[in-house]
Write a protein that holds these residues in place. Sequence first.
Motif, PDB file in Angstrom:
ATOM      1  N   GLU A   1       0.369   1.331   7.543  1.00 53.05           N
ATOM      2  CA  GLU A   1       1.181   0.490   8.431  1.00 53.05           C
ATOM      3  C   GLU A   1       0.646  -0.910   8.636  1.00 53.05           C
ATOM      4  OE1 GLU A   1      -0.336   3.133  11.322  1.00 53.05           O
ATOM      5  OE2 GLU A   1       1.665   3.412  12.083  1.00 53.05           O
ATOM      6  N   GLY A   2      -0.280  -1.345   7.829  1.00 47.80           N
ATOM      7  CA  GLY A   2      -0.779  -2.707   7.971  1.00 47.80           C
ATOM      8  C   GLY A   2      -1.780  -2.851   9.110  1.00 47.80           C
ATOM      9  N   VAL A   3      -2.117  -4.110   9.418  1.00 48.52           N
ATOM     10  CA  VAL A   3      -3.221  -4.368  10.360  1.00 48.52           C
ATOM     11  C   VAL A   3      -3.003  -3.806  11.759  1.00 48.52           C
ATOM     12  CG1 VAL A   3      -4.402  -6.369   9.363  1.00 48.52           C
ATOM     13  CG2 VAL A   3      -2.294  -6.706  10.622  1.00 48.52           C
ATOM     14  N   ARG A   4      -1.744  -3.613  12.159  1.00 43.11           N
ATOM     15  CA  ARG A   4      -1.513  -3.129  13.528  1.00 43.11           C
ATOM     16  C   ARG A   4      -1.293  -1.623  13.594  1.00 43.11           C
ATOM     17  NH1 ARG A   4       2.241  -7.472  16.581  1.00 43.11           N
ATOM     18  NH2 ARG A   4       3.005  -8.194  14.582  1.00 43.11           N
TER      19      ARG A   4
ATOM     20  N   GLY B   1      -4.767   0.716   2.717  1.00 35.14           N
ATOM     21  CA  GLY B   1      -4.346  -0.688   2.781  1.00 35.14           C
ATOM     22  C   GLY B   1      -4.935  -1.397   3.988  1.00 35.14           C
ATOM     23  N   ASP B   2      -4.175  -2.380   4.501  1.00 36.34           N
ATOM     24  CA  ASP B   2      -4.675  -3.192   5.623  1.00 36.34           C
ATOM     25  C   ASP B   2      -4.951  -2.348   6.861  1.00 36.34           C
ATOM     26  OD1 ASP B   2      -4.506  -5.412   4.067  1.00 36.34           O
ATOM     27  OD2 ASP B   2      -2.931  -6.415   5.204  1.00 36.34           O
ATOM     28  N   ALA B   3      -4.298  -1.204   7.006  1.00 33.40           N
ATOM     29  CA  ALA B   3      -4.561  -0.330   8.154  1.00 33.40           C
ATOM     30  C   ALA B   3      -6.020   0.115   8.130  1.00 33.40           C
ATOM     31  CB  ALA B   3      -3.642   0.888   8.108  1.00 33.40           C
ATOM     32  N   ALA B   4      -6.566   0.290   6.956  1.00 32.59           N
ATOM     33  CA  ALA B   4      -7.956   0.741   6.826  1.00 32.59           C
ATOM     34  C   ALA B   4      -8.926  -0.432   6.741  1.00 32.59           C
ATOM     35  CB  ALA B   4      -8.112   1.621   5.587  1.00 32.59           C
TER      36      ALA B   4
ATOM     37  N   ALA C   1       0.836  -1.204   0.000  1.00 25.47           N
ATOM     38  CA  ALA C   1       0.000   0.000   0.000  1.00 25.47           C
ATOM     39  C   ALA C   1       0.870   1.252   0.000  1.00 25.47           C
ATOM     40  CB  ALA C   1      -0.917   0.003   1.231  1.00 25.47           C
ATOM     41  N   GLY C   2       1.851   1.301   0.901  1.00 24.69           N
ATOM     42  CA  GLY C   2       2.677   2.493   1.048  1.00 24.69           C
ATOM     43  C   GLY C   2       3.532   2.767  -0.172  1.00 24.69           C
ATOM     44  N   ILE C   3       4.134   1.721  -0.693  1.00 21.90           N
ATOM     45  CA  ILE C   3       5.058   1.954  -1.816  1.00 21.90           C
ATOM     46  C   ILE C   3       4.272   2.319  -3.084  1.00 21.90           C
ATOM     47  CG2 ILE C   3       5.380  -0.424  -2.702  1.00 21.90           C
ATOM     48  CD1 ILE C   3       8.504   0.457  -2.489  1.00 21.90           C
ATOM     49  N   ALA C   4       3.090   1.726  -3.245  1.00 15.70           N
ATOM     50  CA  ALA C   4       2.263   2.077  -4.414  1.00 15.70           C
ATOM     51  C   ALA C   4       1.791   3.522  -4.293  1.00 15.70           C
ATOM     52  CB  ALA C   4       1.063   1.135  -4.512  1.00 15.70           C
TER      53      ALA C   4
END
Length: 427
Positions: free
Chosen positions: A168-171, A312-315, A23-26
Amino acid sequence: MAPDFPRRLVSGIKVIIVGAGFAGIAAAIECHRKGHTPLVLEKASAIEEITRYGDIISFDPNGAHNFERWPGVIEAMQKVARQTNWLDLYSWKGEFVTRQSFAEEKTWGPRINGHRGELYSIIHKHAVERGVEIRWGQRVTDYFEDEDKAGVVVDGEKMFADVVIAAEGVRSRGRKIVLGFDDKPKSSGYAVYRSWFSGDAIKDNDMLKHLVDGDSHLGFIGPDLHFLVSSLKGGKEFNWVFTHVDDGNIEEDWQFPGRIEDCLKYVEGWAPIVQEIVRSTPKDARLIDYKLVFRDPLPTFISPKSRIALIGDAAHPFLPTSIQGASQSIEDGVVLAACLEMAGKENATLAIKAYEEIRYERVHKAQATGVKTREKWHKANWDEIKRTPEAIHLTREAWLLNFDAEKDCHERYDEVARGLQAGRARL
Ligand SMILES: Cc1cc2nc3c(=O)[nH]c(=O)nc-3n(C[C@H](O)[C@H](O)[C@H](O)COP(=O)(O)OP(=O)(O)OC[C@H]3O[C@@H](n4cnc5c(N)ncnc54)[C@H](O)[C@@H]3O)c2cc1C
């Protein structure tokens, strides 16, 4: 010298992106492409920490289509991706049921299925060649915002930008500032065993060697469990994953070591070929047990002052059966960068609101497909499947897969922005 990739007019918008996952790099590449100035902060100390983990990851046409706009990326991915455009489905007893072909989806865009680390390295190389700045070993500990700017704290030091993207992903810690509270993950009641190893380990095994005679992709479907197998690079690499009911603790981690003996208990009574696949997993193969967590859909993806956005997974964590987690994370970055492009620096907060308006419903509809497929497979009605084998096919819908996130955003942005300015927001 780095190639000079096409870029739109410089916008003057400074964007801090937390997390250099897909997510971040895209998002960083898309921000750079659209003339903004991204800075990526990643807590891992080096790229190897990101590429070391993971196994098969899938980008459906709605995700992979975006890579076509990044010169050289899709071509490099296609070289290492699985070369199948079908999925052969069997019952858990080993009877062949149906071949689902994906050939007709070709016009929707490319499908990429490959090793997460390898695909990530290709995107990372492109980001670096473009001149995207990625700082490793930067753990963000806090977020803040006011009317004019947003920022993060790293090692006690404040860093400022026009907007911050929390990828930052799920966490994610960014969730706390967006939501105003720490939301706790719940058990989904399922976990996944995942393994990846060299095709050499089974190339002389009479029961399995056909699986590495070229690329393959097959699935065994049974009560409360589905077992997927594939091989890539002409059979040189092999992987299997199975989703099963979970009786363990909830941990949001990819790195629980799995044990072959435990896996075998789950597939007791299943077709001999399934048991043989598990039994043939080399002792030094990557085998992990990953607990699938569930979170209620977030009420919002953006912070109170609209300068921080979750992506991304953070959301929105996805179940693997949706095959959409990675693709939706790419769409997020594409849309956010496009909204900032359409809005301009003075209207950056309007762009963040528009990002949420454009993404919210689509993402949640996509998330729901994961549960639907799992239920369809785990609670399959075998009498019905005997009559209509296609009933067990993965649902492949055009609204989801034949979709160009950038084009859609460019088409809808003005109307969405007008609605927001007139106070007609979704929330
Ligand atoms: C190690 C790992 C292995 C995975 N393997 C697979 C797989 O094999 N198959 C599959 O389908 N999916 C896999 N996934 C999930 C998949 O990559 C994601 O679901 C999807 O790509 C969305 O990615 P994301 O960028 O939102 O989140 P992630 O991929 O989780 O990336 C988040 C990034 O943010 C960084 N980060 C977190 N907190 C901070 C902080 N405070 N400061 C700075 N940086 C921070 C993390 O180090 C990480 O690099 C894996 C994820 C991880 C983390």
